[in-house]
Design a protein around this motif. Structure first.
Motif, PDB file in Angstrom:
ATOM      1  N   SER A   1       5.825  -7.757   2.783  1.00  0.00           N
ATOM      2  CA  SER A   1       4.387  -7.967   2.880  1.00  0.00           C
ATOM      3  C   SER A   1       3.692  -7.576   1.585  1.00  0.00           C
ATOM      4  CB  SER A   1       3.830  -7.136   4.042  1.00  0.00           C
ATOM      5  OG  SER A   1       2.432  -7.249   4.115  1.00  0.00           O
ATOM      6  N   GLY A   2       2.861  -8.475   1.070  1.00  0.00           N
ATOM      7  CA  GLY A   2       2.108  -8.186  -0.141  1.00  0.00           C
ATOM      8  C   GLY A   2       2.864  -8.413  -1.425  1.00  0.00           C
ATOM      9  N   ALA A   3       4.060  -9.007  -1.357  1.00  0.00           N
ATOM     10  CA  ALA A   3       4.858  -9.233  -2.562  1.00  0.00           C
ATOM     11  C   ALA A   3       4.176 -10.244  -3.474  1.00  0.00           C
ATOM     12  CB  ALA A   3       6.251  -9.728  -2.185  1.00  0.00           C
ATOM     13  N   VAL A   4       4.179  -9.945  -4.764  1.00  0.00           N
ATOM     14  CA  VAL A   4       3.584 -10.842  -5.756  1.00  0.00           C
ATOM     15  C   VAL A   4       4.651 -11.187  -6.796  1.00  0.00           C
ATOM     16  CG1 VAL A   4       1.258  -9.932  -5.439  1.00  0.00           C
ATOM     17  CG2 VAL A   4       2.760  -8.874  -7.116  1.00  0.00           C
ATOM     18  N   PRO A   5       4.593 -12.382  -7.382  1.00  0.00           N
ATOM     19  CA  PRO A   5       5.611 -12.779  -8.363  1.00  0.00           C
ATOM     20  C   PRO A   5       5.683 -11.801  -9.535  1.00  0.00           C
ATOM     21  CG  PRO A   5       4.295 -14.670  -7.692  1.00  0.00           C
ATOM     22  CD  PRO A   5       3.611 -13.454  -7.129  1.00  0.00           C
ATOM     23  N   ALA A   6       6.877 -11.640 -10.079  1.00  0.00           N
ATOM     24  CA  ALA A   6       7.104 -10.748 -11.216  1.00  0.00           C
ATOM     25  C   ALA A   6       8.224 -11.322 -12.067  1.00  0.00           C
ATOM     26  CB  ALA A   6       7.467  -9.343 -10.731  1.00  0.00           C
ATOM     27  N   THR A   7       8.388 -10.767 -13.250  1.00  0.00           N
ATOM     28  CA  THR A   7       9.519 -11.149 -14.093  1.00  0.00           C
ATOM     29  C   THR A   7      10.730 -10.308 -13.700  1.00  0.00           C
ATOM     30  OG1 THR A   7       9.050  -9.507 -15.804  1.00  0.00           O
ATOM     31  CG2 THR A   7       7.923 -11.641 -15.976  1.00  0.00           C
TER      32      THR A   7
ATOM     33  N   PRO B   1       3.127  -4.027  -4.578  1.00  0.00           N
ATOM     34  CA  PRO B   1       2.367  -3.012  -5.319  1.00  0.00           C
ATOM     35  C   PRO B   1       2.510  -1.630  -4.690  1.00  0.00           C
ATOM     36  CG  PRO B   1       1.060  -4.995  -5.016  1.00  0.00           C
ATOM     37  CD  PRO B   1       2.289  -5.156  -4.160  1.00  0.00           C
ATOM     38  N   PRO B   2       2.456  -0.577  -5.505  1.00  0.00           N
ATOM     39  CA  PRO B   2       2.590   0.789  -4.984  1.00  0.00           C
ATOM     40  C   PRO B   2       1.410   1.167  -4.100  1.00  0.00           C
ATOM     41  CG  PRO B   2       1.946   0.831  -7.290  1.00  0.00           C
ATOM     42  CD  PRO B   2       2.272  -0.600  -6.961  1.00  0.00           C
ATOM     43  N   LEU B   3       1.664   2.095  -3.175  1.00  0.00           N
ATOM     44  CA  LEU B   3       0.614   2.554  -2.270  1.00  0.00           C
ATOM     45  C   LEU B   3      -0.240   3.656  -2.881  1.00  0.00           C
ATOM     46  CD1 LEU B   3       2.567   2.707   1.117  1.00  0.00           C
ATOM     47  CD2 LEU B   3       1.070   0.895   0.272  1.00  0.00           C
ATOM     48  N   GLY B   4       0.321   4.402  -3.829  1.00  0.00           N
ATOM     49  CA  GLY B   4      -0.402   5.527  -4.406  1.00  0.00           C
ATOM     50  C   GLY B   4      -0.143   5.647  -5.889  1.00  0.00           C
ATOM     51  N   PRO B   5      -0.865   6.541  -6.569  1.00  0.00           N
ATOM     52  CA  PRO B   5      -0.752   6.672  -8.027  1.00  0.00           C
ATOM     53  C   PRO B   5       0.589   7.207  -8.493  1.00  0.00           C
ATOM     54  CG  PRO B   5      -2.128   8.416  -7.123  1.00  0.00           C
ATOM     55  CD  PRO B   5      -1.873   7.451  -6.006  1.00  0.00           C
ATOM     56  N   HIS B   6       1.326   7.887  -7.625  1.00  0.00           N
ATOM     57  CA  HIS B   6       2.597   8.475  -8.026  1.00  0.00           C
ATOM     58  C   HIS B   6       3.792   7.673  -7.522  1.00  0.00           C
ATOM     59  CE1 HIS B   6       0.405  11.764  -9.648  1.00  0.00           C
ATOM     60  NE2 HIS B   6       0.007  12.221  -8.480  1.00  0.00           N
TER      61      HIS B   6
END
Length: 307
Positions: A268-274, A247-252
């Motif tokens: 670190s922090g990777a989540v499944p995606a298509t 996931p991104p660290l910031g809004p931009h």
């Protein structure tokens, strides 16, 4: 109504097939290479590149800029046809303003094309024809303005109407690039994530079996790089991996592409995606996939760098 619907769908299929032939035409790759060199020269200054890609606006600059010359030129043609006497001075000015507005519009389009054509051959080829059609329109409208200034108004009006034809073709192809091919692929505000990945701070590392599944572009004797979606997917899946995103660290920022392997996630922090989500983030970040040339001794890994 059924006949009308069928006629409309038939028209759409015919138009899409015509564009499809452009997408598949390798004859356009040669001219595209020339355009690429021009684009690289124009976009070499960082400030120029940032402005043309839409960094100050927060999104691509080309789509809204296209409304300006199109609106000016079609308004001029409307005055030429509907108010040939009382509207002639305004029409002439609109044609001239459209010529001036076309320059930044064309340059921003060149920047968008240069960002996307490396990843999508269809964008490369259709984009070249799109640009040629718009340049033809610009040439005709410029000629129209000169003829008007020299007193050859009737000829100037006719040349302007011809320019409108090319402008319509260019606009149609531009719509195809944006709505069907989803170009440009780059998010101009994704620089923070890209820089972080490029410097290795958020490098993704795999620990899968030693399998060399494809040949990329040599970086040196130890690494190879590619932006080809098929090759990237083949390599990751050959290691037993599945697509994931950090996931991104910031809004931009945009998510960072990663992978989940039998030994664990690559970041670190990777989540499944298509795969669609993975390549959307990959393209928006303007990234290149870097992997070892050979996986014989050290644990295999891949990195993401600025393309």
């Amino acid at each position: 109504m059924g006949d009308v619907d069928e006629m409309l769908h038939r028209s759409g299929r015919t138009a899409r097939a015509a564009v499809g032939r452009l997408e598949d035409s390798t004859a356009l790759d040669g001219p595209a290479e020339v355009v690429r060199r021009v684009a690289q020269a124009v976009l070499r200054p960082r400030t120029v590149s940032a402005v043309l890609r839409g960094v100050p606006a927060g999104h691509a600059a080309h789509p809204p800029l296209t409304d300006v010359p199109i609106g000016l030129w079609f308004s001029a043609s409307a005055l030429d046809l509907l108010a040939p006497v009382t509207g002639r001075r305004a029409a002439d000015r609109l044609v001239g303003l459209g010529v001036l507005a076309a320059a930044p519009t064309a340059l921003s389009g060149l920047a968008d094309w240069e960002t996307s054509e490396r990843r999508d051959p269809a964008v490369r080829r259709v984009g070249v024809v799109h640009g040629v059609a718009n340049l033809a329109a610009l040439g005709l409208y410029t000629t129209s303005w000169v003829l008007r200034r020299r007193g050859h108004r009737a000829a100037g009006v006719l040349v302007g109407l011809a320019g409108g034809t090319f402008l319509g073709v260019g606009g149609y192809l531009g719509g195809h690039l944006a709505l069907v091919r989803h170009a440009p692929h780059h998010d101009p505000l994704a620089t923070t994530t890209v820089e972080r990945v490029a410097t290795g701070v958020r490098r993704t590392t795999t620990r899968g079996p030693a399998t060399d599944a494809f040949e990329g572009v040599p970086l040196d004797e130890t690494k190879r790089s590619t932006t080809d979606h098929g090759e990237i997917r083949t390599w990751i899946e050959a290691q037993g991996g599945r697509p994931a995103l950090i996931p991104p660290l910031g809004p931009h920022e945009v998510p960072v592409p990663a992978a989940i392997f039998p030994s664990g996630p690559s970041g670190s922090g990777a989540v499944p995606a298509t795969w669609q989500e993975w390549f959307d983030a990959f393209d928006r970040g303007g990234l290149a996939f870097v992997r070892p040339a050979q996986l014989t001794q050290a644990p295999p890994f891949f990195e993401l760098a600025q393309a």
